[in-house]
Design an enzyme around this catalytic site. Structure first.
Site, PDB file in Angstrom:
ATOM      1  N   LYS A   1      -1.573   1.563  17.974  1.00  0.00           N
ATOM      2  CA  LYS A   1      -0.213   1.706  17.697  1.00  0.00           C
ATOM      3  C   LYS A   1      -0.239   3.008  17.381  1.00  0.00           C
ATOM      4  O   LYS A   1       1.213   3.535  17.111  1.00  0.00           O
ATOM      5  CB  LYS A   1      -0.162   1.066  16.374  1.00  0.00           C
ATOM      6  CG  LYS A   1      -0.197  -0.477  16.294  1.00  0.00           C
ATOM      7  CD  LYS A   1      -0.008  -1.180  14.803  1.00  0.00           C
ATOM      8  CE  LYS A   1      -0.435  -2.463  14.814  1.00  0.00           C
ATOM      9  NZ  LYS A   1      -0.199  -3.075  13.390  1.00  0.00           N
ATOM     10  N   GLY A   2      -0.991   4.181  17.171  1.00  0.00           N
ATOM     11  CA  GLY A   2      -0.641   5.468  16.601  1.00  0.00           C
ATOM     12  C   GLY A   2       0.110   6.161  17.445  1.00  0.00           C
ATOM     13  O   GLY A   2       0.617   7.079  16.894  1.00  0.00           O
TER      14      GLY A   2
ATOM     15  N   GLU B   1      -2.093   9.234  23.679  1.00  0.00           N
ATOM     16  CA  GLU B   1      -2.682   8.989  22.483  1.00  0.00           C
ATOM     17  C   GLU B   1      -2.376   9.943  21.083  1.00  0.00           C
ATOM     18  O   GLU B   1      -1.784  10.897  21.440  1.00  0.00           O
ATOM     19  CB  GLU B   1      -4.302   9.069  22.839  1.00  0.00           C
ATOM     20  CG  GLU B   1      -5.220   8.804  21.675  1.00  0.00           C
ATOM     21  CD  GLU B   1      -5.218   7.617  21.242  1.00  0.00           C
ATOM     22  OE1 GLU B   1      -3.971   7.020  20.693  1.00  0.00           O
ATOM     23  OE2 GLU B   1      -6.322   6.779  21.321  1.00  0.00           O
ATOM     24  N   ASP B   2      -2.575   9.346  20.167  1.00  0.00           N
ATOM     25  CA  ASP B   2      -2.087  10.171  18.885  1.00  0.00           C
ATOM     26  C   ASP B   2      -3.238  11.021  18.589  1.00  0.00           C
ATOM     27  O   ASP B   2      -3.026  12.460  18.545  1.00  0.00           O
ATOM     28  CB  ASP B   2      -2.040   9.156  17.569  1.00  0.00           C
ATOM     29  CG  ASP B   2      -3.233   8.142  17.237  1.00  0.00           C
ATOM     30  OD1 ASP B   2      -3.944   8.323  18.245  1.00  0.00           O
ATOM     31  OD2 ASP B   2      -3.157   7.689  16.333  1.00  0.00           O
TER      32      ASP B   2
ATOM     33  N   ASP C   1     -10.561  11.922  19.038  1.00  0.00           N
ATOM     34  CA  ASP C   1     -11.637  12.124  17.725  1.00  0.00           C
ATOM     35  C   ASP C   1     -13.050  12.462  18.395  1.00  0.00           C
ATOM     36  O   ASP C   1     -13.374  13.287  19.119  1.00  0.00           O
ATOM     37  CB  ASP C   1     -11.595  11.212  16.803  1.00  0.00           C
ATOM     38  CG  ASP C   1     -12.405  11.372  15.642  1.00  0.00           C
ATOM     39  OD1 ASP C   1     -12.419  12.478  15.101  1.00  0.00           O
ATOM     40  OD2 ASP C   1     -12.784  10.371  14.994  1.00  0.00           O
TER      41      ASP C   1
ATOM     42  N   LYS D   1      -9.375  16.703  17.878  1.00  0.00           N
ATOM     43  CA  LYS D   1     -10.427  17.182  16.866  1.00  0.00           C
ATOM     44  C   LYS D   1     -11.892  17.397  17.591  1.00  0.00           C
ATOM     45  O   LYS D   1     -12.743  16.577  17.892  1.00  0.00           O
ATOM     46  CB  LYS D   1     -10.771  16.135  16.121  1.00  0.00           C
ATOM     47  CG  LYS D   1      -9.920  16.012  14.783  1.00  0.00           C
ATOM     48  CD  LYS D   1     -10.641  15.010  14.100  1.00  0.00           C
ATOM     49  CE  LYS D   1      -9.658  14.299  13.019  1.00  0.00           C
ATOM     50  NZ  LYS D   1     -10.185  13.125  12.156  1.00  0.00           N
TER      51      LYS D   1
ATOM     52  N   PHE E   1      -9.068  13.896   8.042  1.00  0.00           N
ATOM     53  CA  PHE E   1      -8.549  12.727   8.244  1.00  0.00           C
ATOM     54  C   PHE E   1      -6.978  12.968   8.170  1.00  0.00           C
ATOM     55  O   PHE E   1      -6.568  13.396   7.048  1.00  0.00           O
ATOM     56  CB  PHE E   1      -9.091  11.684   7.506  1.00  0.00           C
ATOM     57  CG  PHE E   1      -8.387  10.287   8.000  1.00  0.00           C
ATOM     58  CD1 PHE E   1      -9.077   9.826   8.920  1.00  0.00           C
ATOM     59  CD2 PHE E   1      -7.419   9.735   7.534  1.00  0.00           C
ATOM     60  CE1 PHE E   1      -8.669   8.350   9.614  1.00  0.00           C
ATOM     61  CE2 PHE E   1      -6.782   8.779   7.909  1.00  0.00           C
ATOM     62  CZ  PHE E   1      -7.463   7.758   8.852  1.00  0.00           C
TER      63      PHE E   1
ATOM     64  N   ASP F   1      -2.087   6.422  10.966  1.00  0.00           N
ATOM     65  CA  ASP F   1      -1.846   5.710   9.620  1.00  0.00           C
ATOM     66  C   ASP F   1      -3.411   5.577   8.752  1.00  0.00           C
ATOM     67  O   ASP F   1      -4.177   6.264   9.489  1.00  0.00           O
ATOM     68  CB  ASP F   1      -1.522   4.262   9.969  1.00  0.00           C
ATOM     69  CG  ASP F   1      -3.044   3.473  10.422  1.00  0.00           C
ATOM     70  OD1 ASP F   1      -3.469   4.151  11.324  1.00  0.00           O
ATOM     71  OD2 ASP F   1      -3.247   2.592  10.148  1.00  0.00           O
TER      72      ASP F   1
ATOM     73  N   ARG G   1       2.561   5.926   8.589  1.00  0.00           N
ATOM     74  CA  ARG G   1       2.871   6.329   9.961  1.00  0.00           C
ATOM     75  C   ARG G   1       4.085   6.846  10.079  1.00  0.00           C
ATOM     76  O   ARG G   1       4.525   7.719  11.052  1.00  0.00           O
ATOM     77  CB  ARG G   1       3.124   4.867  10.719  1.00  0.00           C
ATOM     78  CG  ARG G   1       1.683   4.286  11.405  1.00  0.00           C
ATOM     79  CD  ARG G   1       2.166   3.333  12.184  1.00  0.00           C
ATOM     80  NE  ARG G   1       1.119   2.115  12.198  1.00  0.00           N
ATOM     81  CZ  ARG G   1      -0.139   2.363  12.783  1.00  0.00           C
ATOM     82  NH1 ARG G   1      -0.356   3.647  13.357  1.00  0.00           N
ATOM     83  NH2 ARG G   1      -1.195   1.459  12.561  1.00  0.00           N
TER      84      ARG G   1
HETATM   85  P1  5GP Z   1     -12.081   7.926  19.190  1.00  0.00           P
HETATM   86  O1  5GP Z   1     -12.519   6.978  20.026  1.00  0.00           O
HETATM   87  O2  5GP Z   1     -11.770   9.240  19.860  1.00  0.00           O
HETATM   88  O3  5GP Z   1     -13.309   8.378  18.034  1.00  0.00           O
HETATM   89  O4  5GP Z   1     -10.920   7.552  18.289  1.00  0.00           O
HETATM   90  C1  5GP Z   1      -9.722   7.789  18.384  1.00  0.00           C
HETATM   91  C2  5GP Z   1      -8.776   6.869  17.317  1.00  0.00           C
HETATM   92  O5  5GP Z   1      -9.582   7.087  15.968  1.00  0.00           O
HETATM   93  C3  5GP Z   1      -7.556   7.437  17.129  1.00  0.00           C
HETATM   94  O6  5GP Z   1      -6.782   6.734  18.025  1.00  0.00           O
HETATM   95  C4  5GP Z   1      -7.134   6.972  15.773  1.00  0.00           C
HETATM   96  O7  5GP Z   1      -6.689   5.613  15.846  1.00  0.00           O
HETATM   97  C5  5GP Z   1      -8.444   7.022  15.091  1.00  0.00           C
HETATM   98  N1  5GP Z   1      -8.655   8.205  14.170  1.00  0.00           N
HETATM   99  C6  5GP Z   1      -9.544   9.494  14.600  1.00  0.00           C
HETATM  100  N2  5GP Z   1      -9.215  10.453  13.617  1.00  0.00           N
HETATM  101  C7  5GP Z   1      -8.051  10.281  13.069  1.00  0.00           C
HETATM  102  C8  5GP Z   1      -7.591  10.707  11.984  1.00  0.00           C
HETATM  103  O8  5GP Z   1      -7.756  11.801  11.404  1.00  0.00           O
HETATM  104  N3  5GP Z   1      -6.446  10.165  11.120  1.00  0.00           N
HETATM  105  C9  5GP Z   1      -6.009   8.846  11.700  1.00  0.00           C
HETATM  106  N4  5GP Z   1      -4.939   8.090  11.077  1.00  0.00           N
HETATM  107  N5  5GP Z   1      -6.691   8.288  12.667  1.00  0.00           N
HETATM  108  C10 5GP Z   1      -7.846   8.806  13.306  1.00  0.00           C
END
Ligand code: 5GP
Length: 180
Positions: free
Chosen positions: A44-45, A100-101, A104, A132, A153, A160, A166
């Site tokens: 949803k981000g 994507e939001d 990570d 990140k 974070f 969220d 959000r």
């Molecule tokens: P990845 O697969 O890149 O590790 O995960 C990405 C997802 O992790 C993002 O779409 C998000 O939902 C969540 N995520 C990673 N870092 C953060 C953060 O700092 N804050 C929030 N709210 N969600 C995060």
């Protein structure tokens, strides 16, 4: 309910985000001139970012949404990607932009990109508001990003914690008490 008392610091204000999104939109407009990409928002981000970004993109686009969860080791793309909500369009032969939001570890996007290429998308680019890089476990090319952030974070502008925050207009770091 904006929860402003829960905020430790603001990383990016609404105005800074809007200015950066305008630049990203111009870049995408240039890169996709004469094309009609399918833009996929990852729920949803990403929906708030996607709504603002696409209004700065001056080419015709198709929009669709997916919801996925990534399981298994974060260090490979081979773990499973569970599709919670799939696309309603066929990506075969199409240029795709995943919105994507935040990127990570990169695991989710690497797997999603692989899946869309396996569905014969012509190209798959990634646009994210936040990046990140210090947390990356899986190599994934981020074609467009708004801001690089350290390993903190963050919430707001679509992101969220436990479904809260959000709709904060800025991207923020929460006070420790807010996680209790
Ligand atoms: P990845 O697969 O890149 O590790 O995960 C990405 C997802 O992790 C993002 O779409 C998000 O939902 C969540 N995520 C990673 N870092 C953060 C953060 O700092 N804050 C929030 N709210 N969600 C995060």
């Amino acid at each position: 309910m904006q929860h402003t008392n829960d905020i430790k610091k603001t990383l990016f204000t609404q105005q800074q985000i809007a200015a950066r999104i305008e630049e990203m939109g111009a870049e995408i407009t240039k890169d996709y001139a004469g094309k009609r990409p399918i833009v996929i928002g990852v729920l949803k981000g990403a929906w708030i970012f996607l709504a603002d970004l696409l209004r700065e993109v001056d080419v015709d686009v198709d929009v669709d949404f997916m919801s996925v969860s990534s399981y298994g080791s974060g260090t490979t793309t081979s773990g499973s990607l569970t599709i919670v909500k799939d696309l309603t369009v066929d990506v075969s032969g199409r240029d795709v932009i995943i919105v994507e939001d935040i990127v990570d570890t990169g695991t989710t996007l690497a797997r999603l990109k692989e899946m869309l290429l396996a569905r014969n998308a012509n190209s798959v680019a990634i646009a994210t508001l936040l990046n990140k890089p210090s947390r990356r476990k899986v190599e994934v090319a981020v074609n467009y990003f708004g801001f690089e952030i350290p390993d903190e974070f963050v919430v707001g502008f679509g992101l969220d914690f436990d479904e809260k925050y959000r709709t904060l207009k800025d991207v923020c770091v929460l006070k420790e008490e807010a996680y209790m």
